[in-house]
Design an enzyme around this catalytic site. Structure first.
Site, PDB file in Angstrom:
ATOM      1  N   HIS A  87      69.690   4.465   1.039  1.00 21.96           N
ATOM      2  CA  HIS A  87      68.440   5.003   0.465  1.00 21.96           C
ATOM      3  C   HIS A  87      68.522   5.021  -1.049  1.00 21.96           C
ATOM      4  O   HIS A  87      69.594   5.236  -1.642  1.00 21.96           O
ATOM      5  CB  HIS A  87      68.117   6.393   1.012  1.00 21.96           C
ATOM      6  CG  HIS A  87      69.061   7.482   0.613  1.00 21.96           C
ATOM      7  ND1 HIS A  87      68.879   8.247  -0.519  1.00 21.96           N
ATOM      8  CD2 HIS A  87      70.185   7.959   1.200  1.00 21.96           C
ATOM      9  CE1 HIS A  87      69.847   9.143  -0.613  1.00 21.96           C
ATOM     10  NE2 HIS A  87      70.662   8.993   0.418  1.00 21.96           N
ATOM     11  N   ASP A  89      66.135   6.862  -3.005  1.00 18.13           N
ATOM     12  CA  ASP A  89      65.636   8.100  -3.594  1.00 18.13           C
ATOM     13  C   ASP A  89      66.803   9.041  -3.879  1.00 18.13           C
ATOM     14  O   ASP A  89      67.874   8.940  -3.266  1.00 18.13           O
ATOM     15  CB  ASP A  89      64.625   8.769  -2.678  1.00 18.13           C
ATOM     16  CG  ASP A  89      65.200   9.116  -1.313  1.00 18.13           C
ATOM     17  OD1 ASP A  89      65.771   8.216  -0.664  1.00 18.13           O
ATOM     18  OD2 ASP A  89      65.109  10.292  -0.897  1.00 18.13           O
ATOM     19  N   ASP A 118      75.293   9.257  -4.117  1.00 19.64           N
ATOM     20  CA  ASP A 118      74.316   9.560  -3.063  1.00 19.64           C
ATOM     21  C   ASP A 118      72.944   9.019  -3.455  1.00 19.64           C
ATOM     22  O   ASP A 118      72.159   9.720  -4.063  1.00 19.64           O
ATOM     23  CB  ASP A 118      74.263  11.076  -2.846  1.00 19.64           C
ATOM     24  CG  ASP A 118      73.350  11.492  -1.707  1.00 19.64           C
ATOM     25  OD1 ASP A 118      73.013  10.637  -0.883  1.00 19.64           O
ATOM     26  OD2 ASP A 118      72.974  12.677  -1.659  1.00 19.64           O
ATOM     27  N   GLU A 152      64.854   9.586   1.949  1.00 15.39           N
ATOM     28  CA  GLU A 152      65.891  10.227   2.746  1.00 15.39           C
ATOM     29  C   GLU A 152      66.119  11.667   2.329  1.00 15.39           C
ATOM     30  O   GLU A 152      66.432  12.524   3.169  1.00 15.39           O
ATOM     31  CB  GLU A 152      67.196   9.426   2.630  1.00 15.39           C
ATOM     32  CG  GLU A 152      68.259   9.773   3.650  1.00 15.39           C
ATOM     33  CD  GLU A 152      69.209  10.878   3.193  1.00 15.39           C
ATOM     34  OE1 GLU A 152      70.050  11.307   4.013  1.00 15.39           O
ATOM     35  OE2 GLU A 152      69.120  11.298   2.010  1.00 15.39           O
ATOM     36  N   GLU A 153      65.967  11.961   1.050  1.00 12.96           N
ATOM     37  CA  GLU A 153      66.269  13.300   0.556  1.00 12.96           C
ATOM     38  C   GLU A 153      65.153  14.309   0.840  1.00 12.96           C
ATOM     39  O   GLU A 153      65.314  15.489   0.561  1.00 12.96           O
ATOM     40  CB  GLU A 153      66.540  13.258  -0.954  1.00 12.96           C
ATOM     41  CG  GLU A 153      67.733  12.415  -1.367  1.00 12.96           C
ATOM     42  CD  GLU A 153      69.078  12.997  -0.949  1.00 12.96           C
ATOM     43  OE1 GLU A 153      69.086  14.056  -0.275  1.00 12.96           O
ATOM     44  OE2 GLU A 153      70.106  12.406  -1.283  1.00 12.96           O
ATOM     45  N   ASP A 176      76.628   6.536   3.592  1.00 20.43           N
ATOM     46  CA  ASP A 176      76.054   7.685   2.889  1.00 20.43           C
ATOM     47  C   ASP A 176      76.824   8.961   3.211  1.00 20.43           C
ATOM     48  O   ASP A 176      76.243  10.030   3.323  1.00 20.43           O
ATOM     49  CB  ASP A 176      74.577   7.835   3.273  1.00 20.43           C
ATOM     50  CG  ASP A 176      73.844   8.862   2.419  1.00 20.43           C
ATOM     51  OD1 ASP A 176      74.330   9.179   1.313  1.00 20.43           O
ATOM     52  OD2 ASP A 176      72.796   9.355   2.863  1.00 20.43           O
ATOM     53  N   ARG A 352      71.819  23.965   9.474  1.00 19.44           N
ATOM     54  CA  ARG A 352      72.525  22.843  10.087  1.00 19.44           C
ATOM     55  C   ARG A 352      73.245  23.439  11.307  1.00 19.44           C
ATOM     56  O   ARG A 352      74.170  24.253  11.136  1.00 19.44           O
ATOM     57  CB  ARG A 352      73.522  22.233   9.113  1.00 19.44           C
ATOM     58  CG  ARG A 352      72.985  21.988   7.684  1.00 19.44           C
ATOM     59  CD  ARG A 352      71.881  20.956   7.659  1.00 19.44           C
ATOM     60  NE  ARG A 352      71.253  20.846   6.347  1.00 19.44           N
ATOM     61  CZ  ARG A 352      71.470  19.844   5.501  1.00 19.44           C
ATOM     62  NH1 ARG A 352      72.296  18.863   5.815  1.00 19.44           N
ATOM     63  NH2 ARG A 352      70.834  19.799   4.340  1.00 19.44           N
ATOM     64  N   HIS A 443      74.334  16.013  -5.213  1.00 23.57           N
ATOM     65  CA  HIS A 443      73.308  17.039  -5.447  1.00 23.57           C
ATOM     66  C   HIS A 443      73.723  18.012  -6.556  1.00 23.57           C
ATOM     67  O   HIS A 443      73.135  19.078  -6.681  1.00 23.57           O
ATOM     68  CB  HIS A 443      72.984  17.819  -4.168  1.00 23.57           C
ATOM     69  CG  HIS A 443      72.403  16.984  -3.076  1.00 23.57           C
ATOM     70  ND1 HIS A 443      71.725  17.523  -2.000  1.00 23.57           N
ATOM     71  CD2 HIS A 443      72.369  15.645  -2.884  1.00 23.57           C
ATOM     72  CE1 HIS A 443      71.322  16.554  -1.193  1.00 23.57           C
ATOM     73  NE2 HIS A 443      71.714  15.405  -1.723  1.00 23.57           N
TER      74      HIS A 443
END
Length: 470
Positions: A87, A89, A118, A152-153, A176, A352, A443
């Site tokens: 990805h 983005d 990432d 994706e994000e 990823d 999660r 991130h």
């Protein structure tokens, strides 16, 4: 046929870096206020997608752009298709960078930029694996398709649209995550806690803002508070100083009459690992909860400060769960939004969760623990169920074998809280590009990818693609 994959990567190192730098210069953050029919997630993700596809066109692959949502780069032929999913983005750059996040810098054998790890760096390494196989003219019995995403994000709207128009590959991987392999991923859901905005206490909460994305630990938070009297400022300032002396956060405070603005700074991190960050939103709520707010404002601050603060496994919220294979549930309080005159205030809780629990159980647990504070919950639409590919599946076995051959290290299965495009396929996994012991800067400010890891992962990807498709 014996192929020296390392030699082939070495011969293309400069080109790989040059292409990656061009990709990293595209500020591919999603911008909903700039969406157009031509740019479904804003101009940045579109431009990065087109840039990546342009490399495939340059190098003679079959390339297709699916309405700027996603696209693919393909070669080979056969009844089966090996899919590789990357990805373009990125999450917002945020603050705290030592350099321009969209002007890549190579320092100490690392390349620094938003997206370097990432997922632009790993995607470029996987692309060069494909490129090597094509340039060597190696025979394949399957198609190899690199699917390039641009959302994706956020909500995976890119893949929803792409697969409305294109068939899914039969099996594959996403570069990823990390080596040796990620063959299991926890479920991923965001639940919004909704509060009323009644605000009739001695102190008034005018606004409270924190967070950039559900999958990021908030690195900063801002609240605007009206004090009972201007003379209360000195005591409020002293309390804030005492708080920051005791906790791992910094703060600035400004005033205009009775109104004060507090800006608090913690540390951002990936939402799959909330304990790795310092959640500025819950710390600011923890501080303000000691003051005489009332109504919805009090409930908002108290739930955030007493129930969500450092509740990384959901114990205080009453939803903790652990599965022997998939491990513990995690919770990241990610987006905080309170406005005095709005009809609704909310906090996004990104969970999660392992197999064995469900979204319904999470909602029931929250209702029991925080329902007394006049809280209701709703689900965000993007919901991913737990995913697992057995370690004896030929896909997993082959990828682990490639890893072992190139590193000399024993491969093993891993299950993570992060969500990757690997879970798009029933026989899909995440594979690389980070090696055991890597420093995780995804991130975060000053995101980087080690250049040795970049080149070594390209070696592994080339061999893995060939073994899976030859």
């Amino acid at each position: 046929m014996t192929i020296d994959w390392k030699k082939e990567v070495e011969a293309r190192k400069d080109d790989l870096i040059s292409d990656l730098e061009a990709l990293l210069r595209v500020k591919s953050e999603r911008e909903d206020d700039k969406v157009t029919p031509d740019a479904p997630f804003g101009p940045g993700p579109r431009d990065a997608l087109k840039k990546m596809l342009s490399f495939g066109e340059r190098d003679g692959f079959v390339v297709k752009n699916v309405d700027n949502y996603a696209g693919h780069i393909e070669f080979g032929s056969g009844e089966e298709t090996l899919g590789i999913f990357g990805h373009m983005d990125v999450v917002p750059a945020g603050d705290g960078w030592d350099s321009d996040p969209y002007e890549p810098v190579i320092k100490d054998n690392k390349i620094y930029a938003r997206g370097s790890s990432d997922d632009k760096g790993p995607s470029m390494a996987a692309y060069y694996g494909m490129k090597i196989i094509k340039e060597l003219g190696l025979p394949l019995s399957k198609k190899v398709r690199f699917v390039v995403g641009s959302d994706e994000e956020s909500g995976w709207g890119d893949m929803d649209y792409y697969f409305q128009h294109e068939e899914k590959p039969d099996f594959g991987f996403s570069p990823d995550a990390e080596f040796p392999i990620i063959n299991g991923e926890k479920g991923n859901i965001s639940l919004l806690a909704h509060f009323k905005t009644t605000n009739d206490g001695t102190y008034t909460l005018n606004s409270f803002k924190s967070g950039l994305r559900p999958n990021m630990v908030p690195g900063s938070a801002t609240a605007v508070v009206e004090l009972p009297a201007e003379s209360d400022f000195a005591d409020f300032e002293a309390a804030l100083t005492a708080f920051t002396d005791e906790h791992p956060v910094t703060a600035t405070l400004s005033k205009s009459g009775k109104t004060v603005t507090i800006e608090l700074v913690g540390k951002s991190a990936h939402g799959a690992h909330p304990s790795a960050g310092i959640n500025a939103g819950t710390f600011l709520a923890l501080f303000l909860d000691h003051f005489a707010f009332a109504g919805g404002a009090k409930n908002f601050l108290h739930v955030a400060g007493a129930y969500m603060h450092e509740d990384f496994d959901g114990t205080k919220l009453g939803v903790a769960y652990r599965d022997e294979k998939m491990g513990e549930l995690t919770m990241n309080a990610s987006l905080f939004n309170f406005e005095k005159n709005a009809t609704d205030a909310s906090i996004n809780m990104n969970f999660r969760y392992p197999q064995g629990t469900t979204a319904e159980k999470l909602e029931a647990g929250l209702a029991e623990t925080i329902g007394a504070y006049d809280v209701t919950t709703t689900r965000e639409p993007h919901h991913m169920l737990p995913h697992y590919v057995p370690v004896d599946d030929p896909l997993v076995a082959t990828l682990l074998s490639v890893y072992e051959d190139h590193t000399g290290q024993k491969g093993y299965e891993q299950i993570i809280g992060g969500g990757t495009f690997g879970r798009l396929l029933e026989r899909g996994v995440a594979y690389g590009a980070m090696f055991p012991g890597f420093t995780d800067t995804m991130h975060q400010a000053n995101e980087f990818m080690d250049l040795d890891d970049l080149f070594n992962s390209a070696v592994i990807f080339a061999d893995a693609i060939y073994r899976l498709a030859k």
